[in-house]
Design a protein around this motif. Sequence first.
Motif, PDB file in Angstrom:
ATOM      1  N   GLN A   1       3.098  -3.175   4.084  1.00 42.11           N
ATOM      2  CA  GLN A   1       2.239  -2.109   3.535  1.00 42.11           C
ATOM      3  C   GLN A   1       0.869  -2.111   4.235  1.00 42.11           C
ATOM      4  O   GLN A   1       0.297  -1.058   4.515  1.00 42.11           O
ATOM      5  CB  GLN A   1       2.016  -2.291   2.020  1.00 42.11           C
ATOM      6  CG  GLN A   1       3.275  -2.229   1.182  1.00 42.11           C
ATOM      7  CD  GLN A   1       4.068  -0.960   1.433  1.00 42.11           C
ATOM      8  OE1 GLN A   1       3.512   0.113   1.704  1.00 42.11           O
ATOM      9  NE2 GLN A   1       5.388  -1.063   1.400  1.00 42.11           N
TER      10      GLN A   1
ATOM     11  N   LYS B   1      -7.266  -2.855   2.538  1.00 43.31           N
ATOM     12  CA  LYS B   1      -6.606  -2.811   1.225  1.00 43.31           C
ATOM     13  C   LYS B   1      -7.271  -3.776   0.236  1.00 43.31           C
ATOM     14  O   LYS B   1      -7.199  -3.577  -0.973  1.00 43.31           O
ATOM     15  CB  LYS B   1      -5.111  -3.138   1.365  1.00 43.31           C
ATOM     16  CG  LYS B   1      -4.296  -1.907   1.802  1.00 43.31           C
ATOM     17  CD  LYS B   1      -2.849  -2.248   2.038  1.00 43.31           C
ATOM     18  CE  LYS B   1      -2.006  -2.275   0.797  1.00 43.31           C
ATOM     19  NZ  LYS B   1      -1.613  -0.978   0.282  1.00 43.31           N
TER      20      LYS B   1
ATOM     21  N   GLY C   1      -5.522  -3.346   8.100  1.00 43.81           N
ATOM     22  CA  GLY C   1      -4.931  -2.919   6.826  1.00 43.81           C
ATOM     23  C   GLY C   1      -5.143  -3.956   5.733  1.00 43.81           C
ATOM     24  O   GLY C   1      -5.479  -3.607   4.593  1.00 43.81           O
TER      25      GLY C   1
ATOM     26  N   LYS D   1      -2.417   4.009   9.455  1.00 43.55           N
ATOM     27  CA  LYS D   1      -2.876   5.307   8.932  1.00 43.55           C
ATOM     28  C   LYS D   1      -4.380   5.481   9.199  1.00 43.55           C
ATOM     29  O   LYS D   1      -4.828   6.545   9.623  1.00 43.55           O
ATOM     30  CB  LYS D   1      -2.573   5.420   7.435  1.00 43.55           C
ATOM     31  CG  LYS D   1      -3.060   6.739   6.840  1.00 43.55           C
ATOM     32  CD  LYS D   1      -2.370   7.100   5.567  1.00 43.55           C
ATOM     33  CE  LYS D   1      -2.900   8.351   4.879  1.00 43.55           C
ATOM     34  NZ  LYS D   1      -3.733   9.263   5.621  1.00 43.55           N
TER      35      LYS D   1
ATOM     36  N   LYS E   1       1.049  -0.586   7.643  1.00 48.30           N
ATOM     37  CA  LYS E   1       1.132   0.876   7.504  1.00 48.30           C
ATOM     38  C   LYS E   1      -0.249   1.451   7.218  1.00 48.30           C
ATOM     39  O   LYS E   1      -0.656   2.480   7.772  1.00 48.30           O
ATOM     40  CB  LYS E   1       2.053   1.232   6.331  1.00 48.30           C
ATOM     41  CG  LYS E   1       3.460   1.493   6.723  1.00 48.30           C
ATOM     42  CD  LYS E   1       4.147   2.189   5.551  1.00 48.30           C
ATOM     43  CE  LYS E   1       5.641   2.215   5.717  1.00 48.30           C
ATOM     44  NZ  LYS E   1       6.319   2.363   4.455  1.00 48.30           N
ATOM     45  N   ALA E   2      -0.974   0.783   6.319  1.00 49.24           N
ATOM     46  CA  ALA E   2      -2.315   1.270   5.946  1.00 49.24           C
ATOM     47  C   ALA E   2      -3.251   1.234   7.157  1.00 49.24           C
ATOM     48  O   ALA E   2      -4.031   2.165   7.390  1.00 49.24           O
ATOM     49  CB  ALA E   2      -2.882   0.428   4.804  1.00 49.24           C
TER      50      ALA E   2
END
Length: 484
Positions: free
Chosen positions: A94, A270, A266, A101, A97-98
Amino acid sequence: MATPKFTIEERLAKAKAILKQADQSQVLNYWDQLSDDQKKQILGQIESVDWVEVTRLVQSHVLNTPEFIAPKSIEPAPYLPRIPSKNLADKYKQAKKAGEKLLRDGKVAAFTVAGGQGTRLGWNGPKGSYPATAIRKIPLFCCFAEFIRKAEQKFGTTIPWYIMTSPINDAATRAFFEEHGNFGLRADHIMIFPQGMMPAFDSKTGKALLESPDTLAMAPNGHGGSLKALYTSGAIADMKQRGIEQISYVQVDNPLVKVIDPLFIGLHAKSQAGMSSKALPKAYAQEKVGVFCKVNDKVSVIEYSNMPDELSEMRDEAGELVYKGGSIAIHVMATDFVEKINTQEGGFALPYNRANKKVAYWDHKNNATVTPQTANAVKLETFVFDALPLCQESVILETDRIEEFSPIKNADEPGALDCPATCKQGQTDRAARWLETKNVKIPRKADGSVDAIIELSHLKAIDPEDLDDMDLPAAIDAGTEVLI
Ligand code: UTP
């Protein structure tokens, strides 16, 4: 700063008063012999220095060596493993991915600090101009530019690149970029700005040294100076305008560093961290690297020389070092964090560190600048990792030497470490590791070292996954040089 509305006489009167109070009047010893331009030059330098701060630092750091007081509450700072365990696998997925992005959305900038003097390497020019790669011998700056170009292409984005120089190498750095067509990057996505300077002091007397009659011997104020320079240069304002949320901080001397690492970015973003770091596990207890600790519950780096031996040597039940995470100067910083520490009431100040160095000085008797053979001076520097305790949240991610740490600090000589030869080997070792994951046969000597020289261009791969679409050789022949 110089204020043109004042006459030279007025500026001189003010400088004299300030220097007298700081007990540094020798700085103007040659005033009467200077031309008008030379007078302006030295006045400009004098006006750029905070002499009240200097007076305090000469007492605490030059005439005395500051004593490190070990904090009462200290524990090791935990770090996330390089290879995620099963229960971390999803978190890493995750986070990557963050990070990707953020990159795709144009919210990440690259930042390289290149203001150091590189005295140990002894290269005549900005260290970023040093021909660093194993086969093509491309300069360090080009290595980073190729990384950025590949990342831009991979994530379909723009990654603005901020480079901190010092007033000593700023012009040469700009010229180098111009000469090389900005290494294929757009000029309007590159911002070069100088950091602050500090006078160098005679270590015996505490007097600020003159390099020549019209010039104070000044040195860059350490990579910690980047946190102020980012703000005062307008880089943070520029980032805000571009919508940059995260700054990927790397140092100019490590061509293996991941200039942009989506997973690291990320994980940091996060966690809403202010400033995060990568850690390299110490190879042995007394290795000379700063160690990630938690002091009063805040992530901090304690310099190896300040670590009490019993902590450096402490081992857990499995025999592992307890204080293991070494700091290698790879960080991500939130733009908001850098802005906040610069704009908060009272500002912020990183602690100064004393470094004994050889500094060229003006020899009155011989009317010449002398370069001493042994350390004669104290330089004062701040360290970027000392900003870590200023943030609420801070992530530490493990990396390893082969993957991203092979700095060029020293000149090549037999037995030297962190030098061009070890870096060339480091580049080969990483390329071999990545190629082996794609089943390319790598020739190895009896001791396991790679029996070839391999350069893997960042334009081709900035991560092993980039090799997937490439036409790779089935094997590399022993004793060859291979550029991919
Ligand atoms: P080093 O601590 O290795 O120092 O810098 P240096 O000045 O390059 O080299 P020596 O000690 O004179 O041999 C680590 C990184 O921090 C940057 C350097 O450019 C390098 O990327 N740095 C260091 C700055 O940007 N400013 C400074 O004042 C000091």
